[in-house]
Design a protein around this motif. Sequence first.
Motif, PDB file in Angstrom:
ATOM      1  N   ASP A   1       7.471   3.254   6.537  1.00 48.30           N
ATOM      2  CA  ASP A   1       7.730   2.354   5.435  1.00 48.30           C
ATOM      3  C   ASP A   1       7.567   1.003   5.293  1.00 48.30           C
ATOM      4  OD1 ASP A   1      10.449   0.709   3.468  1.00 48.30           O
ATOM      5  OD2 ASP A   1       9.773   2.597   2.541  1.00 48.30           O
ATOM      6  N   THR A   2       7.816   0.353   6.352  1.00 54.19           N
ATOM      7  CA  THR A   2       7.475  -1.036   6.449  1.00 54.19           C
ATOM      8  C   THR A   2       6.062  -1.148   6.570  1.00 54.19           C
ATOM      9  OG1 THR A   2       9.465  -1.467   7.436  1.00 54.19           O
ATOM     10  CG2 THR A   2       8.230  -3.228   8.170  1.00 54.19           C
TER      11      THR A   2
ATOM     12  N   ILE B   1       6.633  -4.272  -4.836  1.00 47.64           N
ATOM     13  CA  ILE B   1       5.875  -5.505  -5.108  1.00 47.64           C
ATOM     14  C   ILE B   1       5.211  -5.294  -3.157  1.00 47.64           C
ATOM     15  CG2 ILE B   1       6.261  -6.825  -6.986  1.00 47.64           C
ATOM     16  CD1 ILE B   1       8.133  -8.095  -5.954  1.00 47.64           C
TER      17      ILE B   1
ATOM     18  N   LEU C   1       3.437   4.303  -3.652  1.00 46.04           N
ATOM     19  CA  LEU C   1       5.158   5.250  -4.477  1.00 46.04           C
ATOM     20  C   LEU C   1       5.902   5.549  -3.890  1.00 46.04           C
ATOM     21  CD1 LEU C   1       4.293   2.955  -7.584  1.00 46.04           C
ATOM     22  CD2 LEU C   1       5.169   1.723  -5.484  1.00 46.04           C
ATOM     23  N   ASP C   2       4.707   6.588  -3.886  1.00 50.04           N
ATOM     24  CA  ASP C   2       5.751   8.131  -3.642  1.00 50.04           C
ATOM     25  C   ASP C   2       4.589   8.863  -1.983  1.00 50.04           C
ATOM     26  OD1 ASP C   2       6.484  10.555  -5.869  1.00 50.04           O
ATOM     27  OD2 ASP C   2       7.187  10.118  -3.279  1.00 50.04           O
TER      28      ASP C   2
ATOM     29  N   ARG D   1       1.171  -2.393   1.048  1.00 49.73           N
ATOM     30  CA  ARG D   1       1.447  -2.455  -0.678  1.00 49.73           C
ATOM     31  C   ARG D   1       1.535  -4.357  -1.502  1.00 49.73           C
ATOM     32  NH1 ARG D   1       5.141   1.177  -1.302  1.00 49.73           N
ATOM     33  NH2 ARG D   1       6.634   0.333  -1.395  1.00 49.73           N
ATOM     34  N   ASN D   2       2.229  -4.756  -0.090  1.00 49.02           N
ATOM     35  CA  ASN D   2       2.812  -6.077  -0.944  1.00 49.02           C
ATOM     36  C   ASN D   2       1.276  -7.266  -0.841  1.00 49.02           C
ATOM     37  OD1 ASN D   2       3.125  -9.692   0.323  1.00 49.02           O
ATOM     38  ND2 ASN D   2       3.901  -8.633  -1.280  1.00 49.02           N
TER      39      ASN D   2
ATOM     40  N   SER E   1       4.778  -0.492   2.449  1.00 50.56           N
ATOM     41  CA  SER E   1       5.574  -1.945   1.631  1.00 50.56           C
ATOM     42  C   SER E   1       4.513  -3.007   1.805  1.00 50.56           C
ATOM     43  CB  SER E   1       7.321  -2.410   2.582  1.00 50.56           C
ATOM     44  OG  SER E   1       7.868  -1.470   1.800  1.00 50.56           O
ATOM     45  N   ASP E   2       4.728  -3.972   3.713  1.00 55.49           N
ATOM     46  CA  ASP E   2       3.848  -5.140   3.446  1.00 55.49           C
ATOM     47  C   ASP E   2       2.029  -4.435   3.206  1.00 55.49           C
ATOM     48  OD1 ASP E   2       4.715  -5.627   7.145  1.00 55.49           O
ATOM     49  OD2 ASP E   2       5.673  -5.718   5.064  1.00 55.49           O
TER      50      ASP E   2
ATOM     51  N   VAL F   1      10.147   4.582  -6.632  1.00 55.38           N
ATOM     52  CA  VAL F   1       9.604   5.916  -8.114  1.00 55.38           C
ATOM     53  C   VAL F   1      10.675   5.697  -8.729  1.00 55.38           C
ATOM     54  CG1 VAL F   1       8.587   8.271  -8.231  1.00 55.38           C
ATOM     55  CG2 VAL F   1       7.721   6.574  -6.704  1.00 55.38           C
TER      56      VAL F   1
END
Lengths: 611, 225
Positions: free
Chosen positions: B77-78, A501, B57-58, B84-85, B81-82, A605
């Motif tokens: 990655d940061t 999320i 995610l991968d 995706r959020n 992540s942001d 994952v």
Amino acid sequence: MKLKDILLINIKKLKTKTKKALFLIIPIFVLITLSVILSSQITNIQEAMTQSVFGTISQKFTLIEVKTETTAFDPSKAFNTTSSVEDNRFSALDETTIGTIDGVVSVSLQTTLPVKNAQTTDLFTDKTVSFSSLSTLDTTAAAIYTTSDFTYTEGEAIPIILNASALTYSYEDWGDSTEITMDTSSITRGQGGVAQRLSFLKTEAISYDKDSLIGTTFTMSVGGLDSIQDYTMDRSSGSMVIKQLTDDEMATKVSDRETAISTYWDYDKISTPITYTFVVVGIVDDNTANTTYVPQDFGDILVTDYVAHEIASRNGTDIPTTVLNSTFTGVTYDGVEVKTSSSGMMGQMAKRMESSSSTSGSANTTHERPTDGGLGLGGEFGSTGYYIPGLVIQVDSSNNVTGAVSDSDVYATSTKYGDYLDVVIDNVVNRTAVIEDINNAGYAYQDTDDVAVFDKLQSTLSTVSSVFMISFIVLVSALVAFTMSKFISESIREIGIFRAIGMRKSSILTMFISQSLLYVLIGYAVGIGLGIALNFAAGYLVSGWFNTFLADTVAKTFNVVNTVDKGVFFGINFTSIGIYTALLIGISSIISVITSLSASKVSPVEAIKNE
Amino acid sequence: MDNILEVKKLTKKYKDGDIEVTALDNVSFSLPEGFDLAILGPSGSGKTTLLQLAGGLDTMTSGDVIISGQSIKNMSDTEISDFRNMTMGFIFQMINLHDFFTAKENVMLPMLVAGVNRLEAEEKALKLLEKVGLSPRANHLPKQLSGGEQQRVAVARALANDPKIIFADEPTGKLDKMNSKLVIDILESLSHENGMSVIMITHDENIAKRFSRVIKLENGSVKNK
């Protein structure tokens, strides 16, 4: 994500997964509880020891009396003519050497004053107390025995620390006879009084009350002529025959001495001792030197007066060298030190004679004799020398007599030697370490078992404390590492969901570190509260044990019977608690970070696949 | 019309012991904004891998994924992540709600991750739960909800930050027919209502028919265009 929200997540997890959280919380609170109780009780026991034992004699254990080997009587050194350097006695150089040792506060040479016939009749009714040895003591070492200022002030009573062994009186008990025969087959010549006591010479302790005696002012006379021995000893028959002299024989001896002395001295003057007023400020009952102490700054004054009195008593006739150290004896001066022959046979005999005092009025036990006589060492030892108080005989390097010293300052300016060094240390807990350093510096000293009792207990307590602290560190590290690793491995799916999320790695890291610290802090808070509460209960138990320990061990050794108030054992060692707190938080933080790093690296994952 | 999703020569390879496995081989397609996509294929065809790569995610072996004009290939990655959020919502076959959060709190979570004020997040979560018909169950833990109810909470969670794309990996896989239909209906209506695209993996042809676009995968490659 906000830190507040991360913390709320952890609180939420704690509420729903309390059982798992207890895996970390409970061991932490047990450790903290134990640390509070253990550290507090160790401190309390040490405080109790200070109050009950150390408080009484702790000062005593800050004194180390180092002695030379020459204090043991050596027959081969009869009529000793060797120097104190050859005898390996202590000097100011040794004070300096030992003074450099860590933990040593002061070192002072215990110098035995070359005076004789120190005695008083003021302390006890009808009893004369003689002081066979007067030594100097500095103020730091004196603090072990007295709270009074141990310094000499002109015009005031001189402080004196009595040796309990001097509080005796000696007398002769002939029974109904005037002659005693003793089997001497077991006596070895030269061993003084070791093998067999002269049965008619009695010594009894004078009972005294220490508190009453302290503060008493009395007059002590120093000098005057020796008592004349009122008996002869004859070994010619193979056994020892001790025979009392008749009154006429005694009178002859007195007269002979007066005649001899009057040749060079005013007899009345020389036979009159010098006197001082002292005040008792302490009583020593267990020092190994068996000496009575006067202030260090009074030592030179006393001997100077002693010598000046002799010089002033001369009648102007030159004293030939042939009579010095033969007909007339005193102390010798070789240009360096003023020396008695106390380690020789003559000195040993002189001491035994001096220790006799006279009492009056006891039927069948005492025989009054003229006391203004010389040192009649007749009989077995054959010497007829007369001791002249204050006579300083100059000798050269070969010990040949060169004359009588006419300078009363000779002692004050001479080099002092002694058989004892009074070493005062800063803290009784350092005693063992200081003794080791003293030994390593080449000075032999060994404590008695009595002192080892304390050292053992102290070191045991220190060891327990150290072992617990190390165990604490290891256990906290292991606990946090193990439980956090377990939490994380069981939270892979949870981490995956958070990551899916959009939660950042850094937030994951923060979440698990704060989870770990939250549980640790909960355990800590409970542990502190419980530890403090249980410390009171522990205090009751420990106080009971301690007072029993005192009675069973220490009190028997040191005659200390004071119990310690329970309140001592309720103390809490907040300093130690602070240290354990810092250790706990520090270690937990580090281990939490290390273990939580693995959580932040979990791929979303893998986490979802792990389902 | 702009594409909400562009997949360009997407390849994913990984090592299984000594053997190199190609899970996805040079897959390319695009999806215009407002359109939905169903990904069909047998087990092992690479459907889940495609969804995971498209959702960031991968990591991909090669190729690129562009979402709403932004390439995610070289994002840190940061950043991803942001991204995706704020941009994506996920619904999983295994539902994947946090068992220590209530339904409401599970829905609030993506908003809290985004830094939204707690009260605002709570208010919006309740509205979303109302839309999925679960207002009365807002304060229940997942274990107190049925499977269908849990998946509806997951749908509400996926919509929390008003994403542009929802990735759903067989969301009805564990549900019965009635709940499956309910979940699909909700997804369909909410996505149309908010103009978001839904990309769903399914093995059910009937469900796939309800989508404007369908991709069939076999052995990691697209079999239809």
